[in-house]
Design a protein around this motif. Structure first.
Motif, PDB file in Angstrom:
ATOM      1  N   LEU A  90       1.031  -1.072   0.075  1.00 18.88           N
ATOM      2  CA  LEU A  90       0.001   0.107   0.033  1.00 18.88           C
ATOM      3  C   LEU A  90       0.918   1.175   0.026  1.00 18.88           C
ATOM      4  CD1 LEU A  90      -2.832  -1.069   2.503  1.00 18.88           C
ATOM      5  CD2 LEU A  90      -2.993  -1.283  -0.117  1.00 18.88           C
ATOM      6  N   LYS A  91       1.857   1.285  -0.728  1.00 21.16           N
ATOM      7  CA  LYS A  91       2.821   2.605  -1.011  1.00 21.16           C
ATOM      8  C   LYS A  91       2.046   3.389  -1.677  1.00 21.16           C
ATOM      9  CE  LYS A  91       6.051   0.286  -3.158  1.00 21.16           C
ATOM     10  NZ  LYS A  91       7.449   0.150  -3.922  1.00 21.16           N
ATOM     11  N   PRO A  92       1.866   4.806  -1.199  1.00 22.38           N
ATOM     12  CA  PRO A  92       3.014   5.418  -0.419  1.00 22.38           C
ATOM     13  C   PRO A  92       2.562   5.603   0.942  1.00 22.38           C
ATOM     14  CG  PRO A  92       1.422   6.891  -1.483  1.00 22.38           C
ATOM     15  CD  PRO A  92       1.117   5.582  -1.762  1.00 22.38           C
ATOM     16  N   PHE A  93       1.785   4.835   1.458  1.00 23.80           N
ATOM     17  CA  PHE A  93       1.278   4.994   2.875  1.00 23.80           C
ATOM     18  C   PHE A  93       2.533   4.592   3.667  1.00 23.80           C
ATOM     19  CE2 PHE A  93      -2.723   4.724   0.990  1.00 23.80           C
ATOM     20  CZ  PHE A  93      -3.266   5.836   1.396  1.00 23.80           C
ATOM     21  N   PRO A  94       2.921   5.341   4.857  1.00 26.68           N
ATOM     22  CA  PRO A  94       4.094   5.099   5.605  1.00 26.68           C
ATOM     23  C   PRO A  94       4.189   3.749   6.167  1.00 26.68           C
ATOM     24  CG  PRO A  94       3.292   7.419   6.176  1.00 26.68           C
ATOM     25  CD  PRO A  94       2.317   6.625   5.403  1.00 26.68           C
ATOM     26  N   ALA A  95       3.152   3.273   6.729  1.00 25.64           N
ATOM     27  CA  ALA A  95       3.233   1.832   7.464  1.00 25.64           C
ATOM     28  C   ALA A  95       3.989   0.944   6.882  1.00 25.64           C
ATOM     29  CB  ALA A  95       1.623   1.427   7.571  1.00 25.64           C
ATOM     30  N   ALA A  96       4.032   0.507   5.396  1.00 27.01           N
ATOM     31  CA  ALA A  96       4.898  -0.329   4.797  1.00 27.01           C
ATOM     32  C   ALA A  96       6.312  -0.137   5.070  1.00 27.01           C
ATOM     33  CB  ALA A  96       4.344  -0.207   3.360  1.00 27.01           C
ATOM     34  N   TYR A  97       6.572   1.300   5.010  1.00 31.94           N
ATOM     35  CA  TYR A  97       7.924   1.818   4.992  1.00 31.94           C
ATOM     36  C   TYR A  97       8.622   1.320   6.630  1.00 31.94           C
ATOM     37  CZ  TYR A  97       7.604   3.815   0.505  1.00 31.94           C
ATOM     38  OH  TYR A  97       7.073   3.948  -0.854  1.00 31.94           O
ATOM     39  N   HIS A  98       7.667   1.747   7.305  1.00 34.72           N
ATOM     40  CA  HIS A  98       7.815   1.435   8.738  1.00 34.72           C
ATOM     41  C   HIS A  98       7.872  -0.112   9.415  1.00 34.72           C
ATOM     42  CE1 HIS A  98       6.661   5.681   9.851  1.00 34.72           C
ATOM     43  NE2 HIS A  98       7.654   5.828   9.409  1.00 34.72           N
ATOM     44  N   ARG A  99       7.169  -0.750   8.493  1.00 30.87           N
ATOM     45  CA  ARG A  99       7.172  -2.153   8.665  1.00 30.87           C
ATOM     46  C   ARG A  99       8.562  -2.952   8.237  1.00 30.87           C
ATOM     47  NH1 ARG A  99       2.160  -2.761   6.527  1.00 30.87           N
ATOM     48  NH2 ARG A  99       3.004  -3.890   4.630  1.00 30.87           N
TER      49      ARG A  99
END
Length: 173
Positions: A90-99
């Motif tokens: 679900l990029k660009p939402f930050p949750a993926a990057y934080h995971r």
């Protein structure tokens, strides 16, 4: 506009060196897949990218694939690289990057997102407080939504080229 500007811009993933990542004060890379490591939907890696990933890991750089694609697309591809992955990110939402940074055991400021899209990879990285490296897309997707996004990216990519983003790290001006 600054949310859409990368920290660095290079041609392709194999242009990224451990020295560049260290100059960015990072030790981890969150890698996009489509048009970053292979053509959109292809299971064939771009030449030299598997070896590049091995060299990065050998240099102590941690890597993880972060893709919006389905697991059945990303998992076999990740296996070719011997890398962990996150699918349906679900990029660009930050949750993926934080995971992804948690999975690598690093802080966001120690990571760099690498990808070919401004409105997912770069925007998402900036939103999540992570540095980014924008690549030149290796292929053109044919869907209307991708063609529209690429058209919207053109003035931003022009600005990136004019301003020499990343020259302080790459010495390529």
């Amino acid at each position: 506009m600054s949310l859409f500007l990368p920290t660095v811009s290079v041609g392709k993933a194999t242009d990224i060196t451990p020295e560049l990542i260290r100059a960015m004060n990072a030790n981890a890379i969150l890698l996009d897949v489509d048009n970053t490591l292979a053509l959109h939907g292809s299971q064939t890696p771009f030449p030299g990218t598997v070896e590049w990933a091995k060299q990065m890991r050998k240099a102590g750089i941690r890597l993880v694939l972060v893709s919006n694609n389905f697991q059945k697309r990303v998992e076999p591809f990740a296996a070719k690289y011997g890398l962990p992955f996150l699918s349906l990110s679900l990029k660009p939402f930050p949750a993926a990057y934080h995971r992804a940074v948690r999975r690598l055991g690093v802080e966001p400021e120690e990571a760099v997102v690498v990808g070919d899209q401004i409105f997912t990879d770069v925007f998402g990285a900036n939103w999540a407080g992570i540095k980014s490296i924008l690549l030149v897309p290796a292929g053109m997707e044919q869907s209307l939504s991708f063609r529209l996004r690429r058209a919207l990216e053109k003035p931003i990519r022009r600005k990136i080229k004019e301003k020499g983003y990343g020259s302080q790290f790459t010495n390529k001006g």
